[in-house]
Motif scaffolding. Structure first.
Motif, PDB file in Angstrom:
ATOM      1  N   UNK A   1      -7.172  -5.069  -3.325  1.00  0.00           N
ATOM      2  CA  UNK A   1      -7.716  -4.834  -4.669  1.00  0.00           C
ATOM      3  C   UNK A   1      -6.906  -3.744  -5.380  1.00  0.00           C
ATOM      4  N   UNK A   2      -6.631  -2.658  -4.661  1.00  0.00           N
ATOM      5  CA  UNK A   2      -5.872  -1.576  -5.284  1.00  0.00           C
ATOM      6  C   UNK A   2      -4.443  -2.055  -5.573  1.00  0.00           C
ATOM      7  N   UNK A   3      -3.863  -2.741  -4.600  1.00  0.00           N
ATOM      8  CA  UNK A   3      -2.485  -3.215  -4.779  1.00  0.00           C
ATOM      9  C   UNK A   3      -2.384  -4.180  -5.973  1.00  0.00           C
ATOM     10  N   UNK A   4      -3.349  -5.082  -6.055  1.00  0.00           N
ATOM     11  CA  UNK A   4      -3.315  -6.079  -7.138  1.00  0.00           C
ATOM     12  C   UNK A   4      -3.471  -5.446  -8.520  1.00  0.00           C
ATOM     13  N   UNK A   5      -4.070  -4.256  -8.566  1.00  0.00           N
ATOM     14  CA  UNK A   5      -4.310  -3.623  -9.859  1.00  0.00           C
ATOM     15  C   UNK A   5      -3.247  -2.594 -10.256  1.00  0.00           C
ATOM     16  N   UNK A   6      -2.246  -2.464  -9.397  1.00  0.00           N
ATOM     17  CA  UNK A   6      -1.116  -1.593  -9.744  1.00  0.00           C
ATOM     18  C   UNK A   6      -0.313  -2.274 -10.845  1.00  0.00           C
ATOM     19  N   UNK A   7       0.130  -1.492 -11.829  1.00  0.00           N
ATOM     20  CA  UNK A   7       1.010  -2.029 -12.882  1.00  0.00           C
ATOM     21  C   UNK A   7       2.284  -1.185 -12.893  1.00  0.00           C
TER      22      UNK A   7
ATOM     23  N   UNK B   1      -7.460   4.218   3.764  1.00  0.00           N
ATOM     24  CA  UNK B   1      -6.621   5.221   3.091  1.00  0.00           C
ATOM     25  C   UNK B   1      -5.149   5.069   3.456  1.00  0.00           C
ATOM     26  N   UNK B   2      -4.874   4.909   4.752  1.00  0.00           N
ATOM     27  CA  UNK B   2      -3.467   4.861   5.177  1.00  0.00           C
ATOM     28  C   UNK B   2      -2.732   3.674   4.527  1.00  0.00           C
ATOM     29  N   UNK B   3      -3.413   2.557   4.532  1.00  0.00           N
ATOM     30  CA  UNK B   3      -2.791   1.356   3.963  1.00  0.00           C
ATOM     31  C   UNK B   3      -2.490   1.550   2.472  1.00  0.00           C
ATOM     32  N   UNK B   4      -3.433   2.139   1.782  1.00  0.00           N
ATOM     33  CA  UNK B   4      -3.252   2.347   0.340  1.00  0.00           C
ATOM     34  C   UNK B   4      -2.150   3.388   0.097  1.00  0.00           C
TER      35      UNK B   4
ATOM     36  N   UNK C   1       1.291   2.595  -1.877  1.00  0.00           N
ATOM     37  CA  UNK C   1       1.587   3.372  -3.080  1.00  0.00           C
ATOM     38  C   UNK C   1       2.936   4.087  -2.948  1.00  0.00           C
ATOM     39  N   UNK C   2       3.153   4.693  -1.786  1.00  0.00           N
ATOM     40  CA  UNK C   2       4.410   5.458  -1.602  1.00  0.00           C
ATOM     41  C   UNK C   2       5.622   4.536  -1.800  1.00  0.00           C
ATOM     42  N   UNK C   3       5.501   3.325  -1.293  1.00  0.00           N
ATOM     43  CA  UNK C   3       6.624   2.376  -1.423  1.00  0.00           C
ATOM     44  C   UNK C   3       6.929   2.070  -2.887  1.00  0.00           C
ATOM     45  N   UNK C   4       5.932   2.319  -3.756  1.00  0.00           N
ATOM     46  CA  UNK C   4       6.134   2.056  -5.191  1.00  0.00           C
ATOM     47  C   UNK C   4       6.296   3.336  -6.001  1.00  0.00           C
ATOM     48  N   UNK C   5       6.415   4.473  -5.322  1.00  0.00           N
ATOM     49  CA  UNK C   5       6.577   5.753  -6.036  1.00  0.00           C
ATOM     50  C   UNK C   5       5.303   6.235  -6.701  1.00  0.00           C
ATOM     51  N   UNK C   6       4.149   5.772  -6.185  1.00  0.00           N
ATOM     52  CA  UNK C   6       2.856   6.163  -6.776  1.00  0.00           C
ATOM     53  C   UNK C   6       2.218   7.243  -5.892  1.00  0.00           C
TER      54      UNK C   6
END
Ligand SMILES: Cc1ncc(COP(=O)(O)O)c(C=O)c1O
Length: 369
Positions: free
Chosen positions: A129-135, A156-159, A163-168
């Motif tokens: 859900x969090x990944x799908x809502x990243x823009x 938490x770890x997965x998120x 996120x880190x892989x996308x610079x978030x």
């Protein structure tokens, strides 16, 4: 009274209060000498003990007054520009949402809040859900480690890794998690973690902790200004002026109490207490238990919703007629019910009294006049 709202804030054990009182007396003998010279250096012991418990370097721990302060330091101290997006959920803590909304008004950032069902189908569902809502504009993800509503534990770890892989950047709200169930920083792999210590650590009221990964410390402005020379120093987040050492220094006593029980045993006991009342009530008409039953996704916090019952009214009735203290939670347009949080001192008799009263009300189908 039966206190089933230990999630809000928890009472300290006597040994912790005695320590706090002893320090209070010492600091009042001559505060500018005893507080600043004798007690203040004790903050370094508190930092070391918290770091060991969380599993990080002491140079990554700041001692604050609560989770709100810890999280707001990061939320307000992070460089963001107009148009940058912050992704969170509609079940995150209202004060933290208010903080982001103020940044929307002040800096023109954009807050996006996603919804999720309770309990969710799985932890993977939440991560997706969090990944799908990243823009492309998402700069920050803000999540609870465990929510304060239905007690849902997040992956938490997965998120954090996604996120880190996308610079978030990811800010983790651990207000309810630290010392409720076992984990270490490496299990989360987060950069920022804020928690209260007056919840599950049972430390004095008005104590909190902020973890900031070492490499990130220079990137966060402190909420109250600190000199330039402290840029890389975690202590820059503690530059808040005169405040009591008595509460803060007694944190070590609370950690000793907590560790003497052992966090694994504590979590097991809390899950047992939750199941004891919820297993009795779950099959009754109209009852929905909205916390997950998966031990990976839940611990002390339980949530009961009953068709046809207004949660705030039910909570008020339990208090006024039976001296049972609970919280009525309403998530507008989605669900409502009672959040039930026992603690290690909660007796089986107390849990059973709550279940007895609830059973009668549910079978009756309405609140007695
Ligand atoms: C999820 C969550 N975040 C933050 C907070 C704020 O904690 P405090 O009031 O101790 O700052 C709370 C308090 O209940 C909470 O439940």
């Amino acid at each position: 009274m039966i206190n089933l709202n230990n999630g809000g804030v928890a009472p300290s054990p006597k040994i912790v209060m005695d320590t706090e009182k002893r320090y209070l007396e010492i600091e009042n003998m001559n505060p500018s000498y005893y507080m600043w010279n004798v007690l203040d250096p004790g903050i370094e012991t508190v930092r070391r003990r918290l770091a060991r418990s969380f599993g990080c370097d002491p140079e990554e721990i700041a001692i604050t007054r609560n989770a709100s302060e810890s999280l707001e330091i990061v939320q307000l101290g992070m460089e963001l520009k107009a148009g940058d997006e912050v992704l969170t959920t509609n079940q995150d803590y209202p004060r933290m949402i208010t903080t982001w909304k103020q940044r929307e008004r002040r800096d023109g950032i954009v807050l996006r809040q996603v919804k999720f069902p309770v309990p969710p189908p799985s932890m993977d569902y939440l991560a997706k859900l969090m990944e799908d809502n990243v823009t492309p504009k998402t700069k920050v993800i803000h999540i609870c480690h465990i929510t304060n509503r239905t007690g849902q534990i997040f992956p938490v770890k997965k998120i954090c890794r996604m996120a880190r892989a996308r610079g978030i950047e990811v800010i983790v709200d651990g207000a309810h998690a630290f010392a409720q169930f076992p984990f270490k920083q490496e299990d989360l792999d987060c950069d920022y973690y804020g928690t209260s210590l007056h919840k599950w650590v049972l430390a004095p009221i008005g104590t909190g902790m902020l973890y900031v990964k070492k490499s990130k410390i220079p990137t966060i402005w402190p909420m109250m200004p600190a000199p330039d020379s402290m840029q890389d120093n975690i202590r820059k987040f503690e530059e808040i002026g005169t405040h009591p050492a008595s509460q803060r220094n007694a944190i070590t006593e609370a950690l000793t109490f907590h560790e003497s029980i052992g966090v694994d045993r504590k979590a097991e006991r809390l899950r047992y207490l939750r199941k004891r009342w919820s297993n009795r009530l779950r099959e009754l008409p109209g009852v929905k238990i909205l916390n997950s039953e998966d031990p990976e996704q839940s611990c002390a916090i339980g949530f009961i919703s009953i068709d046809g019952f207004d949660a705030p009214k039910l909570s008020k009735y339990l208090w006024e007629k039976h001296r049972i203290w609970t919280v009525g939670v309403v998530t507008e347009g989605e669900y409502q019910g009672l959040r039930i949080t026992p603690n290690v001192y909660t007796t089986l008799e107390e849990v059973d009294t709550f279940a007895d009263v609830m059973e009668k009300i549910i079978k009756r189908g309405s609140l007695p006049a």
